[in-house]
Design a protein around this motif. Structure first.
Motif, PDB file in Angstrom:
ATOM      1  N   GLN A 265       0.873  -1.180   0.000  1.00  0.00           N
ATOM      2  CA  GLN A 265       0.000   0.000   0.000  1.00  0.00           C
ATOM      3  C   GLN A 265       0.914   1.235   0.000  1.00  0.00           C
ATOM      4  N   PRO A 266       1.307   1.698  -1.169  1.00  0.00           N
ATOM      5  CA  PRO A 266       2.397   2.693  -1.259  1.00  0.00           C
ATOM      6  C   PRO A 266       2.090   4.021  -0.582  1.00  0.00           C
ATOM      7  N   HIS A 267       0.822   4.380  -0.491  1.00  0.00           N
ATOM      8  CA  HIS A 267       0.466   5.680   0.082  1.00  0.00           C
ATOM      9  C   HIS A 267       0.735   5.768   1.587  1.00  0.00           C
ATOM     10  N   LEU A 268       0.963   4.618   2.229  1.00  0.00           N
ATOM     11  CA  LEU A 268       1.208   4.647   3.673  1.00  0.00           C
ATOM     12  C   LEU A 268       2.534   5.329   4.013  1.00  0.00           C
ATOM     13  N   ASP A 269       3.430   5.436   3.047  1.00  0.00           N
ATOM     14  CA  ASP A 269       4.717   6.100   3.287  1.00  0.00           C
ATOM     15  C   ASP A 269       4.769   7.518   2.723  1.00  0.00           C
ATOM     16  N   ASP A 270       3.640   8.081   2.392  1.00  0.00           N
ATOM     17  CA  ASP A 270       3.639   9.410   1.770  1.00  0.00           C
ATOM     18  C   ASP A 270       4.254  10.483   2.663  1.00  0.00           C
TER      19      ASP A 270
ATOM     20  N   PRO B 190       1.809  13.172  -3.593  1.00  0.00           N
ATOM     21  CA  PRO B 190       2.223  12.303  -4.686  1.00  0.00           C
ATOM     22  C   PRO B 190       1.047  11.579  -5.335  1.00  0.00           C
ATOM     23  N   ILE B 191       1.237  11.217  -6.597  1.00  0.00           N
ATOM     24  CA  ILE B 191       0.360  10.287  -7.294  1.00  0.00           C
ATOM     25  C   ILE B 191       1.172   9.012  -7.513  1.00  0.00           C
ATOM     26  N   HIS B 192       0.616   7.889  -7.146  1.00  0.00           N
ATOM     27  CA  HIS B 192       1.340   6.622  -7.243  1.00  0.00           C
ATOM     28  C   HIS B 192       1.013   5.944  -8.575  1.00  0.00           C
ATOM     29  N   LEU B 193       2.030   5.800  -9.412  1.00  0.00           N
ATOM     30  CA  LEU B 193       1.876   5.124 -10.697  1.00  0.00           C
ATOM     31  C   LEU B 193       2.561   3.766 -10.602  1.00  0.00           C
TER      32      LEU B 193
ATOM     33  N   LEU C 188      -5.439  -0.037  -2.289  1.00  0.00           N
ATOM     34  CA  LEU C 188      -5.799   1.185  -1.576  1.00  0.00           C
ATOM     35  C   LEU C 188      -6.076   0.891  -0.109  1.00  0.00           C
ATOM     36  N   GLY C 189      -6.696  -0.263   0.166  1.00  0.00           N
ATOM     37  CA  GLY C 189      -6.963  -0.658   1.545  1.00  0.00           C
ATOM     38  C   GLY C 189      -8.412  -0.569   1.952  1.00  0.00           C
TER      39      GLY C 189
ATOM     40  N   ALA D 163      -7.583  12.058  -0.795  1.00  0.00           N
ATOM     41  CA  ALA D 163      -6.974  12.499  -2.057  1.00  0.00           C
ATOM     42  C   ALA D 163      -5.834  11.580  -2.497  1.00  0.00           C
ATOM     43  N   ILE D 164      -5.940  10.301  -2.163  1.00  0.00           N
ATOM     44  CA  ILE D 164      -4.969   9.318  -2.639  1.00  0.00           C
ATOM     45  C   ILE D 164      -5.310   8.978  -4.086  1.00  0.00           C
ATOM     46  N   GLN D 165      -4.313   8.982  -4.954  1.00  0.00           N
ATOM     47  CA  GLN D 165      -4.508   8.632  -6.358  1.00  0.00           C
ATOM     48  C   GLN D 165      -3.535   7.524  -6.741  1.00  0.00           C
ATOM     49  N   LEU D 166      -4.086   6.440  -7.310  1.00  0.00           N
ATOM     50  CA  LEU D 166      -3.297   5.318  -7.805  1.00  0.00           C
ATOM     51  C   LEU D 166      -3.564   5.160  -9.295  1.00  0.00           C
ATOM     52  N   VAL D 167      -2.512   4.969 -10.068  1.00  0.00           N
ATOM     53  CA  VAL D 167      -2.626   4.695 -11.502  1.00  0.00           C
ATOM     54  C   VAL D 167      -1.943   3.358 -11.752  1.00  0.00           C
TER      55      VAL D 167
END
Length: 383
Positions: free
Chosen positions: A260-265, A279-282, A298-299, A320-324
């Protein structure tokens, strides 16, 4: 899509309206369409006549479906749709509120945005301009879509513009098809080379390809461990964090390389200070990605999830988490093409503004999170 030996083109417009409105003698759009159909179908390429034009004036009656459904079927099946927009939504049926011209364009757009083109021939300031409720709805839709490629003010200019549009569309579709053909099936060429790599090496190659395709400037030399890059979108510098799933998303060892990459934002607070948003996670995915898999990444399920030609886009409006998630990244060309399709989708869907506003909101949230954390940060470090 059409599968015949010819390139199937649909020219969509209101039939009986004059063009221009004050033309004398009166020339109707039906007359123009018939004339253009005849000329294009007579065009030869290396001795062949490659184009087949469909206009509803020449449609053969089919007892199995009504005229509305026949037009929708043609809009779905054509290779190229050229809409001549004069602000008139067309026939709405007995109790309808959406005109047939509007429905044809939207049907083609939803089926394949890349095949859909619009030429603006409207004179909306004229006293006789279309003003019914369905017309206003169509006009607002086209204004939001902002997909006009050109305009024309008279018959000769319109004919020339239609010819130019079809030529450019044909070239573009051939080039896109060639890029897809280059991908192979993983048993030859670059795709085979990536398949031979271990997860760590393949992931590194995928991230490098994604960065080289996404980043607009090479002024900041990327380290091997650097998983970020900046791209300007709508005049705003947006920070992207890159990741890779080097095998099927269903394989835990591959999926957990992203987690879940956004956890380290919050570790990106200093990096974000120099840009406008993110950040936007691609995430480059070696295989396909599904909506359910993206929600698990996303979780939680309560988010906007869009399945698009490039893969999956996820947006959480609260945080406002964005994943691509870019699917099918089997080699460098496929990865670059997938990101190109993502960037094209931003324009086609009018998503650029929403993406930037979400990134700006996320930057503010990350700054607030980082300010609450004291002491040395733990966990992974994002370059």
């Amino acid at each position: 899509m059409a599968t015949s030996s010819k390139i199937k083109i649909m020219i969509s417009s209101r039939c009986n309206d004059p063009f221009p409105l004050a033309s004398k003698p009166v020339v109707r759009l039906s007359d123009i369409r018939r004339q253009i159909k005849k000329k294009i179908e007579a065009e030869r390429l290396l001795g062949e006549t490659p184009f087949e034009i469909w206009i509803n004036e020449d449609a053969v009656a089919d007892a199995s479906q009504d005229s509305w459904e026949e037009c929708m079927s043609q809009a779905r099946d054509c290779d190229i749709l050229v809409a001549l927009f004069n602000g008139n939504a067309g026939w709405t049926g007995k109790d309808g509120t959406v005109g047939i011209c509007h429905a044809e364009y939207q049907t083609a757009w939803e089926q394949a945005p890349g095949k859909t083109f619009a030429i603006n021939i409207s004179e909306l300031a004229a006293p006789t301009a279309p003003s019914a409720a369905a017309d206003k709805l169509f006009q607002a839709y086209m204004e939001r879509a902002n997909r006009f490629i050109a305009s024309a003010k008279d018959g000769p200019a319109l004919e020339a513009q239609i010819f130019r549009t079809i030529a450019k569309a044909t070239i573009m579709l051939v080039q896109r098809g060639t890029k897809d053909a280059r991908r192979g099936s993983g048993y030859l060429g670059p795709a085979l080379e990536w398949n031979r790599l271990g997860y760590a090496e393949r992931s590194s190659q995928m991230i490098t390809a994604a960065r080289s395709s996404l980043a607009m400037s090479k002024s900041r030399k990327a380290e091997a461990s650097d998983r970020t890059c900046v791209r300007t979108i709508s005049d705003k510098q947006i920070l992207f964090v890159l990741g890779a799933v080097p095998d099927s998303m269903s394989i835990p060892a591959a999926r957990e390389m992203v987690g879940q990459p956004h956890l380290d934002d919050h570790l990106l607070a200093k990096r974000l200070a120099a840009v406008d948003g993110g950040p936007i996670h691609l995430i480059a995915c070696h295989k396909a990605a599904t909506a359910a898999q993206s929600q698990r990444m996303l979780g939680f399920p309560n988010a906007t999830v869009v399945a698009a030609p490039f893969g999956i886009y996820v947006f959480d409006p609260v945080q406002a988490i964005q994943l691509v998630l870019v699917s099918g990244c089997v080699d460098e060309i496929a990865t670059r093409h997938g990101i190109q399709k993502f960037l094209e989708w931003l324009d086609q869907s009018d998503q650029r503004g929403l993406l930037v506003r979400g990134a700006q909101k996320r930057k503010a949230i990350v700054a607030a999170l980082a300010s609450e954390i004291t002491g040395a940060p733990r966990g992974r470090t994002i370059a």
